[in-house]
Design an enzyme around this catalytic site. Structure first.
Site, short mmCIF file in Angstrom:
data_model
loop_
_atom_site.label_atom_id
_atom_site.label_comp_id
_atom_site.label_asym_id
_atom_site.label_seq_id
_atom_site.Cartn_x
_atom_site.Cartn_y
_atom_site.Cartn_z
N LYS A 49 1.21 -1.24 -0.14
CA LYS A 49 0.29 0.22 -0.12
C LYS A 49 0.90 1.10 0.16
O LYS A 49 0.84 2.05 -0.62
CB LYS A 49 -0.90 -0.15 0.97
CG LYS A 49 -1.65 -0.89 0.95
CD LYS A 49 -2.67 -0.90 1.82
CE LYS A 49 -4.20 -2.58 1.95
NZ LYS A 49 -4.91 -2.81 3.57
N GLN A 93 -4.88 -2.04 10.06
CA GLN A 93 -5.11 -2.75 9.28
C GLN A 93 -6.13 -3.93 10.28
O GLN A 93 -5.33 -3.99 11.23
CB GLN A 93 -3.93 -3.44 8.81
CG GLN A 93 -3.45 -4.25 8.27
CD GLN A 93 -3.69 -4.76 7.30
OE1 GLN A 93 -3.81 -3.96 6.42
NE2 GLN A 93 -4.18 -5.73 6.12
N ASP A 116 -11.61 2.69 4.12
CA ASP A 116 -12.03 0.91 3.96
C ASP A 116 -13.27 0.68 4.07
O ASP A 116 -13.63 -0.47 3.83
CB ASP A 116 -11.46 0.42 4.99
CG ASP A 116 -9.82 -0.94 4.69
OD1 ASP A 116 -9.29 -0.63 3.77
OD2 ASP A 116 -9.07 -0.86 5.34
#
Ligand code: NDP
Length: 284
Positions: A49, A93, A116
């Site tokens: 990422k 994460q 997200d």
């Protein structure tokens, strides 16, 4: 007849080029990632990422916290990033260590920065058919289908897996695209009988060969989200033999994976647009 292979890598590269252009036009964009602990798979995803963010000119901040970090400490970190004007997009994460309540951390994210799409406000908007931030993987799946001219209107779509990060949002996006959607999971009886009905089959389970060649309808489009690490590198959830029956199929690696990274960058750009008032965020 062997299937056409969907090239996610090439499409992702093109999209990243478009994003780089947008970043140049928008100016500074900040993306923060928070990783708690030292899970090797999570470490790889975070590195990918950051590499991709740097390539398109997004300023990415890589925050690493020890595995024994308390929930309160993580919530404080999230609050600091929420308040940080230089940060447009923010992700924590997953999975988090067991002693931390994931749902509470997700609720603590500023929804405008939640790239997200996991905050209940963003998830709710998706359910309502007015999507704001949506997870990068399901968005990547939809973009792959769209760019490859896969007809969704009235099509039978089967999604195997119902996680909040992939299966559920993918099913909702397919529904909003007017497919007739069935969602399968670990309790589904006779999975093959259901998947054989699919014109479009999206598989996100995390288990090799959960879908065999006989579980795919002749000519179907198969999107393999699975990434299973083994001795032979990364393999998907779909038996490669399914390519003999499918019409179109994504490879692993080189299918959904690169699209996930590209769409995360797109989500960071979207967050920057929300924060600058270029796009309207509901209630914002
Ligand atoms: P989860 O473990 O959160 O969810 C897996 C889902 O599969 C669950 O809904 C589970 O059902 C279902 N399932 C498990 N076993 C079976 C079975 N035998 N038959 C049918 N369904 C089953 O995984 P994720 O959604 O997070 O990830 C799925 C896969 O996608 C993983 O391989 C992951 O690495 C990969 N992935 C890839 C990404 C990419 O960029 N390419 C991004 C994100 C994930 P139940 O709900 O009943 O437990």
């Amino acid at each position: 007849m062997p299937a056409g292979v969907i090239d996610g890598k090439a499409l992702a590269e093109r999209i990243r080029g478009e994003i780089a252009q947008e970043v140049r036009e928008l100016g500074e964009i900040g993306l923060a990632t928070v990783l708690v602990g030292d899970d090797p798979a999570s470490d790889i995803y975070i590195r990918l990422k950051h590499k991709a963010a740097a390539e398109v000119g997004i300023n990415a901040r890589d925050i690493r916290l020890a595995s024994q970090t308390t929930e309160a400490e993580l919530l404080e970190q999230v609050a600091r990033l929420n308040a940080d004007e230089s940060i447009d997009g923010l992700l924590v994460q997953l999975p988090l260590p067991d002693h931390i309540d994931e749902a509470r951390v997700i609720r603590a994210l500023d929804p405008v920065k939640d790239v997200d799409g996991l905050h209940p406000l963003n998830f709710g908007q998706l359910v309502l058919g007015r999507p704001t931030h949506v997870g990068a993987t399901p968005v990547g799946v939809m973009r792959l289908l769209e760019e490859n001219g896969v007809e969704l209107e009235g099509a039978r779509a089967v999604v195997v897996g119902r996680s909040d990060i992939v299966g559920k949002p993918a099913a909702l996006l397919l529904l909003h695209a007017n497919a007739t959607v069935t969602v399968c999971h670990s309790r589904t009886r006779d999975l093959g009988a259901v998947t054989r009905e699919a014109d479009v089959l999206v598989v996100a389970v995390g288990r090799t060969a959960v879908i065999g060649p006989d579980d795919v309808r002749e000519g179907a489009t198969v999107i393999d989200v699975g990434m299973n690490r083994g001795d032979e590198g990364v393999v998907g959830d779909v038996d490669p033999g399914a390519a003999e029956r499918a019409g179109l199929i994504t490879p692993v690696p080189g299918g959904v994976g690169p699209m996930t990274i590209a769409m995360l960058l797109a989500s960071a750009v979207k967050a920057a647009k929300y924060r600058r008032g270029i796009l309207a965020f509901p209630g914002g």
